[in-house]
Scaffold this motif. Structure first.
Motif, PDB file in Angstrom:
ATOM      1  N   UNK A 105      36.634  20.636  41.891  1.00  0.00           N
ATOM      2  CA  UNK A 105      35.233  20.566  42.280  1.00  0.00           C
ATOM      3  C   UNK A 105      34.596  21.944  42.124  1.00  0.00           C
ATOM      4  N   UNK A 106      33.275  21.956  42.004  1.00  0.00           N
ATOM      5  CA  UNK A 106      32.520  23.206  41.932  1.00  0.00           C
ATOM      6  C   UNK A 106      31.418  23.200  42.974  1.00  0.00           C
ATOM      7  N   UNK A 107      31.110  24.403  43.477  1.00  0.00           N
ATOM      8  CA  UNK A 107      29.984  24.565  44.400  1.00  0.00           C
ATOM      9  C   UNK A 107      28.968  25.494  43.760  1.00  0.00           C
ATOM     10  N   UNK A 108      27.698  25.087  43.813  1.00  0.00           N
ATOM     11  CA  UNK A 108      26.611  25.824  43.176  1.00  0.00           C
ATOM     12  C   UNK A 108      25.639  26.301  44.247  1.00  0.00           C
ATOM     13  N   UNK A 109      25.326  27.597  44.254  1.00  0.00           N
ATOM     14  CA  UNK A 109      24.388  28.112  45.240  1.00  0.00           C
ATOM     15  C   UNK A 109      23.752  29.411  44.799  1.00  0.00           C
ATOM     16  N   UNK A 110      22.762  29.845  45.558  1.00  0.00           N
ATOM     17  CA  UNK A 110      21.993  31.045  45.188  1.00  0.00           C
ATOM     18  C   UNK A 110      22.304  32.248  46.060  1.00  0.00           C
ATOM     19  N   UNK A 111      23.178  32.104  47.036  1.00  0.00           N
ATOM     20  CA  UNK A 111      23.416  33.172  48.002  1.00  0.00           C
ATOM     21  C   UNK A 111      24.882  33.583  48.020  1.00  0.00           C
ATOM     22  N   UNK A 112      25.109  34.808  48.489  1.00  0.00           N
ATOM     23  CA  UNK A 112      26.481  35.304  48.607  1.00  0.00           C
ATOM     24  C   UNK A 112      27.315  34.384  49.492  1.00  0.00           C
ATOM     25  N   UNK A 113      26.723  33.880  50.599  1.00  0.00           N
ATOM     26  CA  UNK A 113      27.493  32.996  51.490  1.00  0.00           C
ATOM     27  C   UNK A 113      27.912  31.722  50.776  1.00  0.00           C
ATOM     28  N   UNK A 147      29.059  20.057  43.977  1.00  0.00           N
ATOM     29  CA  UNK A 147      28.319  20.097  45.231  1.00  0.00           C
ATOM     30  C   UNK A 147      27.340  21.267  45.161  1.00  0.00           C
ATOM     31  N   UNK A 148      26.127  21.028  45.619  1.00  0.00           N
ATOM     32  CA  UNK A 148      25.065  22.020  45.520  1.00  0.00           C
ATOM     33  C   UNK A 148      24.600  22.467  46.897  1.00  0.00           C
ATOM     34  N   UNK A 149      24.220  23.726  46.988  1.00  0.00           N
ATOM     35  CA  UNK A 149      23.336  24.188  48.042  1.00  0.00           C
ATOM     36  C   UNK A 149      21.960  23.588  47.757  1.00  0.00           C
ATOM     37  N   UNK A 150      21.047  23.644  48.721  1.00  0.00           N
ATOM     38  CA  UNK A 150      19.727  23.050  48.510  1.00  0.00           C
ATOM     39  C   UNK A 150      18.633  24.106  48.375  1.00  0.00           C
ATOM     40  N   UNK A 151      18.362  24.860  49.439  1.00  0.00           N
ATOM     41  CA  UNK A 151      17.285  25.849  49.412  1.00  0.00           C
ATOM     42  C   UNK A 151      17.596  26.962  48.413  1.00  0.00           C
ATOM     43  N   UNK A 152      16.678  27.189  47.493  1.00  0.00           N
ATOM     44  CA  UNK A 152      16.862  28.249  46.518  1.00  0.00           C
ATOM     45  C   UNK A 152      17.772  27.885  45.372  1.00  0.00           C
ATOM     46  N   UNK A 201      18.067  26.910  34.451  1.00  0.00           N
ATOM     47  CA  UNK A 201      18.714  25.610  34.627  1.00  0.00           C
ATOM     48  C   UNK A 201      19.412  25.163  33.347  1.00  0.00           C
ATOM     49  N   UNK A 202      18.951  25.627  32.193  1.00  0.00           N
ATOM     50  CA  UNK A 202      19.652  25.315  30.947  1.00  0.00           C
ATOM     51  C   UNK A 202      21.037  25.956  30.954  1.00  0.00           C
ATOM     52  N   UNK A 203      21.126  27.189  31.441  1.00  0.00           N
ATOM     53  CA  UNK A 203      22.433  27.841  31.553  1.00  0.00           C
ATOM     54  C   UNK A 203      23.315  27.118  32.566  1.00  0.00           C
ATOM     55  N   UNK A 204      22.714  26.678  33.660  1.00  0.00           N
ATOM     56  CA  UNK A 204      23.482  25.932  34.659  1.00  0.00           C
ATOM     57  C   UNK A 204      24.041  24.649  34.046  1.00  0.00           C
ATOM     58  N   UNK A 213      38.377  26.674  48.056  1.00  0.00           N
ATOM     59  CA  UNK A 213      39.251  26.469  46.914  1.00  0.00           C
ATOM     60  C   UNK A 213      38.556  25.833  45.726  1.00  0.00           C
ATOM     61  N   UNK A 214      37.222  25.911  45.698  1.00  0.00           N
ATOM     62  CA  UNK A 214      36.431  25.335  44.618  1.00  0.00           C
ATOM     63  C   UNK A 214      36.045  26.407  43.605  1.00  0.00           C
ATOM     64  N   UNK A 215      35.713  25.962  42.403  1.00  0.00           N
ATOM     65  CA  UNK A 215      35.049  26.849  41.467  1.00  0.00           C
ATOM     66  C   UNK A 215      33.652  27.150  42.011  1.00  0.00           C
ATOM     67  N   UNK A 216      33.109  28.294  41.660  1.00  0.00           N
ATOM     68  CA  UNK A 216      31.805  28.687  42.188  1.00  0.00           C
ATOM     69  C   UNK A 216      30.863  29.078  41.055  1.00  0.00           C
ATOM     70  N   UNK A 217      29.624  28.617  41.168  1.00  0.00           N
ATOM     71  CA  UNK A 217      28.580  28.974  40.221  1.00  0.00           C
ATOM     72  C   UNK A 217      27.382  29.473  41.024  1.00  0.00           C
ATOM     73  N   UNK A 218      26.935  30.680  40.706  1.00  0.00           N
ATOM     74  CA  UNK A 218      25.770  31.259  41.373  1.00  0.00           C
ATOM     75  C   UNK A 218      24.552  31.125  40.478  1.00  0.00           C
ATOM     76  N   UNK A 219      23.402  30.879  41.088  1.00  0.00           N
ATOM     77  CA  UNK A 219      22.141  30.838  40.345  1.00  0.00           C
ATOM     78  C   UNK A 219      21.255  31.973  40.850  1.00  0.00           C
ATOM     79  N   UNK A 220      20.436  32.516  39.939  1.00  0.00           N
ATOM     80  CA  UNK A 220      19.684  33.737  40.272  1.00  0.00           C
ATOM     81  C   UNK A 220      18.212  33.490  40.550  1.00  0.00           C
TER      82      UNK A 220
END
Length: 223
Positions: free
Chosen positions: A165-173, A13-18, A210-213, A182-189
């Motif tokens: 499941x994993x959640x991907x986003x660009x913000x601390x929130x 599951x992804x965040x959208x903005x950023x 995005x290659x690292x992602x 309870x998901x794995x988390x991946x942050x993008x910079x």
């Protein structure tokens, strides 16, 4: 990103903005337009970027409660009228979604953006065909860093186990919401977040490209 891959998590599951959509400049300019129009001044862009990921109404209430409703309406009008002009794609982001789908993962979006605005952004960037569930602002009463939007997206994708499941986003929130769910988390910079702040909340992975992602989300298939 060529070859055959298997998803490290069956649901992403992804965040959208950023994260999937480069809307940071659009968002900052939308805030500034609202502040200029209603308050007659602008705000520090770094402060505005720190609000990205939160619901607009909450940010405006905290910033200027007596003008929050007018600021919100002014923002929405200008943002909608200028989205097509200012939105940008992150190179390789759509390809990550394609690769996840081809590998058999289910993909969703959980965002604090209004559903209409989120759908507009996804359509403009060609992301919609690769996303099976969208949870927007109106779908839950509480928002990130609470886990509720993420868990609803998981439910809409037909899964009940957040640990897979994993959640991907660009913000601390985003990281905090993923952990709370309870998901794995991946942050993008490449979005609005500051890497040092993201590191402090200890996501399971951090991607600067995005290659690292892609490599964090997909593993080479074993033949």
């Amino acid at each position: 990103m060529t070859g055959t891959f298997t998803p490290r998590w069956p649901v992403v599951i992804f965040d959208l903005d950023g994260t999937l959509a480069d809307t940071v400049d659009l968002i900052v300019e939308s805030y500034q337009h609202a502040f200029r129009t209603v308050l007659g001044r602008e705000e520090n862009p770094d402060i505005i970027r720190s609000w990205i990921g939160r619901p607009l109404s909450a940010a405006f209430r905290d910033h200027s409660p007596e003008h929050a409703e007018l600021l919100y309406d002014t923002y929405l009008t200008w943002n909608s009228e200028n989205t097509e002009r200012l939105i940008r794609a992150y190179e390789g982001a759509r390809e990550v979604l394609v690769a996840l789908g081809e590998a058999g993962a289910k993909v969703g979006v959980a965002t604090s953006k209004r559903r209409e605005s989120a759908q507009q952004a996804m359509d403009l960037l060609g992301l919609t065909p690769h996303i099976s569930a969208l949870v927007g602002l109106e779908d839950t009463e509480v928002h990130k860093p609470e886990p509720t939007p993420l868990l609803l997206a998981l439910q809409r994708l037909g899964h009940s186990d957040p640990s897979r499941a994993a959640y991907v986003g660009d913000a601390v929130v985003d990281v905090l919401a993923g952990k709370a769910a309870g998901m794995a988390t991946v942050a993008v910079t490449w979005g609005a977040g500051v890497r040092a702040n993201l590191e402090k909340v200890r996501p399971d992975g951090i991607a600067s490209t995005t290659a690292e992602l892609h490599d964090l989300l997909l593993a080479p298939a074993v033949s």
